[in-house]
Design a protein around this motif. Structure first.
Motif, mmCIF file in Angstrom:
data_model
loop_
_atom_site.group_PDB
_atom_site.id
_atom_site.type_symbol
_atom_site.label_atom_id
_atom_site.label_comp_id
_atom_site.label_asym_id
_atom_site.label_seq_id
_atom_site.Cartn_x
_atom_site.Cartn_y
_atom_site.Cartn_z
ATOM 1 N N SER A 219 0.775 -1.188 0.240
ATOM 2 C CA SER A 219 -0.060 0.061 0.078
ATOM 3 C C SER A 219 0.960 1.174 -0.093
ATOM 4 O O SER A 219 2.162 1.290 0.649
ATOM 5 C CB SER A 219 -1.127 0.083 1.253
ATOM 6 O OG SER A 219 -0.341 0.430 2.403
ATOM 7 N N SER A 252 -4.284 7.522 -2.130
ATOM 8 C CA SER A 252 -3.754 6.299 -1.626
ATOM 9 C C SER A 252 -3.915 4.994 -2.634
ATOM 10 O O SER A 252 -5.174 5.234 -3.239
ATOM 11 C CB SER A 252 -4.365 5.856 -0.246
ATOM 12 O OG SER A 252 -5.539 5.662 -0.192
ATOM 13 N N ASN A 254 -3.761 0.501 -3.032
ATOM 14 C CA ASN A 254 -2.988 -0.827 -2.327
ATOM 15 C C ASN A 254 -3.366 -1.949 -3.407
ATOM 16 O O ASN A 254 -4.484 -1.861 -4.272
ATOM 17 C CB ASN A 254 -3.666 -1.132 -1.054
ATOM 18 C CG ASN A 254 -4.983 -1.158 -0.920
ATOM 19 O OD1 ASN A 254 -5.571 -2.395 -1.189
ATOM 20 N ND2 ASN A 254 -5.871 -0.216 -0.296
#
Length: 402
Positions: A219, A252, A254
């Motif tokens: 991540s 973000s 992941n």
């Protein structure tokens, strides 16, 4: 003296520095006084040896006719006329200028910057921390049967502070207003794998079978704060909120990988070697129907040097022929390519601000694992107790679903 020639009645002056010139002649010397704006500041006395001319002057005499350029002082001596280059700015003015003043006047470029002021006016601090750990445990359940588990963990935290004060070229291009930004990021990766291995030897037959499982996680996330048009630059990155146009961006992503695999080895009398493997890998970067990929492989080898008819050939210590075939997969692509993506835009409607989502990316529903098939044929040779070794390989590789 007449050997220096006489001044013509027409005197050309630089309007930037003077607006006229009075000529006063004397017996031993000739004195020039600059009228109007600079009359009190500039005076030059032409002596027998050297004469200082602060204006553009046309001279005639035994040295011929010479034109001294406007506003450039010169020295008239026994060797003729020599111009003195006059700097437009003092050292102090140059040191306090962020950009080359001449380039600012002409508008040519902003590339010529003051390196001292640029260094003092830019803050660029980077910090980072990395933590890493790994561990493994092996357990022999019974003779020949072994279980092993292992894992790794890595995390990296980083922060970057950048601030451009008034004297920097970046602030100058921003309307001579300071601006800065702070970015913080975090990367985390961990992997765990487990395998169960059974080994057994029965006379000339050796068996080695392994079942395995692996899971990995990765991540990355970051937060960016930026502001422009600061009223002052004393605080720098310590208070980005005082900027007139603050902004904040966060992001973000992941991805995960889950794998199962099995491998079997067979060895007969160290002469005939067989290996077969199969992998099943699932990755979150692919579309729903193509997340799993299956990758088999097979190899065989014949150690000719271990055969009875090769025992008398002492100088040939190793002779092995190898053949292999297999498929490997690749999931190293960007995230979210199999999804529809949108980006947000803000518009004013009347007295209100509305957020509108517009398409950014169309999904690829057929995105799947990239597979590479390889066929390999090789020969290993060792001479004189393997003091000299030769390896030759021939292979064909075919990659599909790029």
């Amino acid at each position: 003296p007449e050997r220096f020639g006489k001044l013509s009645e027409k005197v050309i002056t630089d309007q930037t520095h003077m607006r006229g010139m009075d000529i006063i002649e004397g017996k031993g010397s000739t004195e020039f006084g600059i009228g109007t704006a600079l009359a009190d500041m500039a005076k030059a006395v032409l002596m027998d040896e050297h004469r200082i001319l602060p204006a553009s002057t046309l001279l005639e005499g035994e040295y011929g006719q010479t034109n001294v350029h406007a506003g450039v002082p010169c020295i008239i001596g026994r060797n003729g006329i020599e111009q003195i280059i006059e700097l437009k700015l003092t050292d102090e003015e140059l040191l306090n200028s962020a950009i080359d003043p001449e380039m600012l006047e002409t508008g040519e470029s902003l590339a010529q910057v003051n390196p001292v002021m640029q260094t003092e006016s830019v803050t660029n601090n980077k910090r980072g921390e990395m933590w890493s750990a790994n561990a493994s445990v092996t357990w022999q359940i019974i003779k020949g049967l072994t279980f092993k588990t292992a894992g790794t963990y890595n995390t990296t935290d980083s922060r970057t502070d950048i601030f451009y004060k008034t004297g920097s070229k970046e602030a100058y291009r921003n309307g001579e207003k300071p601006y800065g930004r702070t970015q913080m990021g975090r990367d985390v990766r961990w992997t765990n794998y487990n395998n169960l291995t059974w080994k057994q030897k029965i006379k000339k037959h050796t068996y080695d079978v392994m079942l395995g499982h692996e899971v990995s996680f990765k991540s990355s996330e970051y937060l960016l704060g930026e502001a422009m048009d600061f009223p002052f630059d004393n605080l720098g990155n310590d208070n980005l909120g005082i900027g007139a146009t603050p902004s904040k961006v966060s992001s973000s992503y992941n991805d995960k990988l889950l794998s199962f695999f099995a491998r079997g080895n067979y060895n007969y009398d160290n002469r005939y070697l067989l290996t077969a493997t199969i992998r099943a890998d699932g990755s979150t970067v692919f579309s729903q129907k193509n997340k799993w990929g299956y990758f088999p492989s097979f190899s065989a080898a014949w150690r000719v040097s271990e055969e009875a008819f090769m025992k008398d050939i002492k100088w040939l210590s190793n002779f092995k022929v190898r053949f292999g075939w297999g498929t490997v997969g690749n999931d190293r692509i960007s995230n979210y390519l199999s999804l529809d993506l949108y980006e947000a835009s803000k518009y004013g409607v009347g007295n209100n601000t509305v957020t509108v989502l517009t398409p950014k990316q169309l999904k690829n529903a057929n995105l799947k694992w990239e597979g590479s098939n390889t066929v390999n044929l090789g020969v290993d040779l060792g001479f004189f107790d393997s003091r000299l070794n030769i390896t030759a390989d021939f292979f064909i590789k075919n990659t599909k679903d790029l």
